[in-house]
Design a protein around this motif. Structure first.
Motif, PDB file in Angstrom:
ATOM      1  N   ILE A   1       1.749   5.042  15.230  1.00  0.00           N
ATOM      2  CA  ILE A   1       3.197   5.016  15.643  1.00  0.00           C
ATOM      3  C   ILE A   1       3.899   3.832  14.810  1.00  0.00           C
ATOM      4  O   ILE A   1       5.307   3.960  14.420  1.00  0.00           O
ATOM      5  N   GLU A   2       3.255   2.813  14.721  1.00  0.00           N
ATOM      6  CA  GLU A   2       3.931   1.453  13.866  1.00  0.00           C
ATOM      7  C   GLU A   2       4.324   2.183  12.347  1.00  0.00           C
ATOM      8  O   GLU A   2       5.210   2.033  11.740  1.00  0.00           O
ATOM      9  N   TYR A   3       3.257   2.758  11.844  1.00  0.00           N
ATOM     10  CA  TYR A   3       3.098   3.159  10.573  1.00  0.00           C
ATOM     11  C   TYR A   3       4.269   4.330  10.219  1.00  0.00           C
ATOM     12  O   TYR A   3       4.941   4.099   9.288  1.00  0.00           O
ATOM     13  N   ILE A   4       4.585   5.119  11.201  1.00  0.00           N
ATOM     14  CA  ILE A   4       5.591   6.098  11.005  1.00  0.00           C
ATOM     15  C   ILE A   4       7.002   5.311  11.374  1.00  0.00           C
ATOM     16  O   ILE A   4       8.023   6.517  11.235  1.00  0.00           O
TER      17      ILE A   4
ATOM     18  N   PRO B   1       4.454   8.750   5.793  1.00  0.00           N
ATOM     19  CA  PRO B   1       3.725   7.954   4.805  1.00  0.00           C
ATOM     20  C   PRO B   1       2.376   7.820   4.909  1.00  0.00           C
ATOM     21  O   PRO B   1       1.761   8.652   5.925  1.00  0.00           O
ATOM     22  N   GLU B   2       1.550   7.058   4.159  1.00  0.00           N
ATOM     23  CA  GLU B   2       0.289   7.255   4.205  1.00  0.00           C
ATOM     24  C   GLU B   2      -0.351   6.628   5.517  1.00  0.00           C
ATOM     25  O   GLU B   2      -0.004   5.383   5.924  1.00  0.00           O
ATOM     26  N   LEU B   3      -1.089   7.205   6.279  1.00  0.00           N
ATOM     27  CA  LEU B   3      -1.634   6.547   7.437  1.00  0.00           C
ATOM     28  C   LEU B   3      -2.574   5.662   7.471  1.00  0.00           C
ATOM     29  O   LEU B   3      -3.247   5.739   6.276  1.00  0.00           O
ATOM     30  N   PRO B   4      -2.764   4.745   8.438  1.00  0.00           N
ATOM     31  CA  PRO B   4      -3.602   3.791   8.332  1.00  0.00           C
ATOM     32  C   PRO B   4      -5.035   4.040   8.126  1.00  0.00           C
ATOM     33  O   PRO B   4      -5.649   3.344   6.982  1.00  0.00           O
TER      34      PRO B   4
ATOM     35  N   ALA C   1      -4.086  -3.529   9.313  1.00  0.00           N
ATOM     36  CA  ALA C   1      -3.828  -4.077  10.641  1.00  0.00           C
ATOM     37  C   ALA C   1      -2.095  -3.284  11.250  1.00  0.00           C
ATOM     38  O   ALA C   1      -1.686  -2.763  12.065  1.00  0.00           O
ATOM     39  N   THR C   2      -1.478  -3.798  10.264  1.00  0.00           N
ATOM     40  CA  THR C   2       0.152  -3.178  10.273  1.00  0.00           C
ATOM     41  C   THR C   2       0.435  -2.644   8.889  1.00  0.00           C
ATOM     42  O   THR C   2      -0.034  -3.011   7.787  1.00  0.00           O
ATOM     43  N   ARG C   3       1.526  -1.701   9.224  1.00  0.00           N
ATOM     44  CA  ARG C   3       1.971  -1.046   7.963  1.00  0.00           C
ATOM     45  C   ARG C   3       2.610  -2.177   7.059  1.00  0.00           C
ATOM     46  O   ARG C   3       2.501  -2.298   5.692  1.00  0.00           O
TER      47      ARG C   3
END
Lengths: 483, 96
Positions: free
Chosen positions: A182-185, A301-304, A327-329
């Motif tokens: 969710i943070e990445y997107i 985006p590229e996911l974790p 750990a975070t984007r």
């Protein structure tokens, strides 16, 4: 788990507040920590005769999440009313999705105990948040509760997992993985303290080997990993004890008290589970074309998980380092850029995980808040490589860059920190040090090799650490061996 | 023949926070039953070739831009409430 007669079954309902500018069905601002009831209008107050209209960005964000969590997207999605009375719900119903939710049948892959686990996502849907209840604190009157409706109608994404999780620790690993995605997107702040990312957990036990689910209990609205973990651990033991004694689990909602470490039944909404859902007549359906889904998919985006894997293969860094750096984007972006600019992934990861993280931690900052940009950090790495400064000097430059935001090169020039690589200048200092420490010099000449370390230290001290250590070593040896 | 029982009427009334005496329950059971029977007529229709309809309006994808506009003045908002204190709506104590 201490008792091995049972298998634990856990499902999570994760709620993420979407970081839109305005609310889900009206144009009031979404704001945290503002004065009570200053972000409301007739629509979010549930006045009669108003007409909600769906926020296009909230819908787009929810779609993005559904795609990122590998869901099937409803071609025609619609909203429904969930009816219940509670003072934080002004309309007497919550607009949610039941019959044609945004996404279904998705899954999340995540690492747990060294293996890739897959938890299925039952459904993902969009709904409005409720207001906030404050008890007694407002006026001190313990017979009253107080309602702040700033949060009412804020867009909320609900991600419902299948009961695929088999231990409290696995549940937390899944929750963390969802949070990362969710943070990445970039659709929610996932700020757990502010309650913008929370979860309800369902837990039941069943005899090992059984395919039927036991009676479950529900733990409400938790906004910290530790809290949920402690609550699930406690509940797992409590249920095992009851079952061992031949007792029965009651399906109920429990509150977990962090201070006592125990759960207790929540006295609340009687008949609460008869929500009488029906289609929301004020909102028309939203069609989503396969084209649109494809566009969202390609723009993700590229996911974790994918990024972690790429870091390991492309940059040749260990798994645990990749774990830390993704750990975070923002952290991953930072490392990605620094590694490319410096062309030295190993040094980049060392600096980020070591000195930079130390500075960030003590200042209580996140990587995206620091003045030290990837350009700065790669420049610092370059300065060491080209021999302008030593690693030790670099360690003292970084905090200055952190404080001032100036470039490391500028910092080195301003403070005259550049390494002395001029052999005649170093020789002058060495001659002086030998003269002042004739005893130690003699020791070296007598074959006590270790004594040379002391002399190197003296030279470095005299030059305030700026002399090129390799050159100092080399010149010292030459001088002491030839004399 | 009634399609709703007095127990169901009582249950629905309870969910809606309504209180009825026995006479009223009997009356509403009768009335609601008639309404349901009447609506039930629709079941007699052959809908084999009718696509499912989720909404009566020929509209879809009606959305608003994500722009924040000024909200209502708090004093105006709280003025509509039976009771308000310190910028909050005041309600009877809710037990959690």
């Amino acid at each position: 788990m201490s008792n091995s007669n049972y298998e634990t079954v856990i499902g999570l309902e994760i709620h993420a507040e979407l970081n839109t500018r305005s609310k889900l069905f009206c144009n009031c601002e979404v704001a945290f920590g503002t004065d009570a009831n200053t972000r409301t209008c007739p629509i979010c107050l549930g006045m009669p005769g108003v007409l909600p209209v769906l926020n296009e960005r909230a819908f787009e964000f929810a779609l993005r999440a559904a795609v990122a969590l590998n869901c099937e997207i409803s071609p025609a999605c619609s909203f429904d009313r969930k009816n219940y009375f509670y003072p934080d719900l002004p309309k007497g119903y919550q607009i949610s999705q039941k019959y044609a939710p945004l996404g279904r049948n998705g899954y999340v892959d995540f690492e747990f105990e060294g293996e890739t686990h897959r938890t299925r996502v039952h459904q993902i849907h969009l709904e409005e948040d409720a207001g906030k209840l404050v008890h007694a604190d407002v006026t001190g009157n313990v017979n009253r509760s107080y309602v702040d409706l700033n949060r009412a109608c804020v867009p909320l994404l609900e991600i419902v997992s299948e009961p695929d999780l088999r231990s409290p620790d696995e549940a937390i690993a899944y929750w963390r993985a969802v949070k990362e995605i969710i943070e990445y997107i970039d659709i929610s702040d996932c700020n757990m303290e502010e309650g913008s990312f929370r979860c309800d957990a369902n837990i039941s036990l069943r005899p090992i080997g059984s395919n039927e689910f036991g009676t479950r209990t529900e733990l409400k609205n938790k906004n910290s990993f530790q809290h949920v973990l402690a609550a699930l651990n406690y509940e797992e033991k409590r249920q095992a004890r009851i079952l061992d004694e031949g007792g029965e689990i009651h399906q109920e909602t429990l509150l977990f008290d962090l201070d006592t470490g125990r759960t207790s039944p929540m006295r609340s909404k009687e008949e609460a589970h008869d929500y009488r859902y029906f289609p929301e007549p004020d909102l028309v359906r939203t069609n989503v074309s396969p084209d649109r889904i494809e566009k969202i998919r390609t723009a993700l985006p590229e996911l974790p998980a994918a990024r972690r894997e790429r870091f390991v293969t492309e940059f040749q860094i260990p798994e645990y380092v990749a774990e830390f750096l993704t750990a975070t984007r923002q952290m991953a972006d930072y490392f990605d850029e620094t590694a490319r600019l410096s062309n030295d992934p190993k040094a980049s990861s060392n600096w980020i995980m070591g000195d930079l993280s130390g500075l960030l931690n003590s200042a209580g900052l996140q990587i995206q808040d620091t003045e030290v940009t990837p350009i700065h950090l790669s420049e610092l790495i370059g300065l060491i490589k080209e021999g302008t400064i030593s690693g030790k000097i670099a360690k003292s430059v970084l905090p200055e860059v952190f404080e001032t935001g100036k470039s490391p090169r500028q910092m080195v020039e301003e403070k005259g920190l550049a390494q002395i690589s001029d052999s005649s200048a170093i020789e002058t200092v060495i001659d002086q040090v030998i003269a002042e420490n004739s005893g130690s010099a003699q020791d070296v000449r007598d074959g006590k090799k270790k004594a040379i370390g002391f002399l190197v230290g003296q030279v470095m001290r005299a030059t305030k650490g700026k002399a090129n250590p390799q050159m100092v070593n080399q010149i010292l040896r030459q001088k002491l061996e030839s004399s | 023949m009634s399609t709703i029982t007095p127990e169901e009427v009582e249950h629905v009334a309870n969910l809606a926070r309504l209180e009825f005496n026995e006479e009223e329950i009997a009356e509403f059971t009768h009335q609601l039953g008639r309404i349901l029977d009447y609506i039930g007529k629709l079941n007699e229709l052959d809908t084999t070739d009718v696509p499912p309809t989720s909404h009566v309006l020929p509209l879809h994808n009606v959305q608003k831009a994500d722009d924040a506009h000024p909200s209502y003045d708090r004093a105006v908002v709280l003025d509509t409430a039976p009771s308000a204190e310190e910028g909050y709506f005041e309600v009877p104590k809710v037990i959690e």
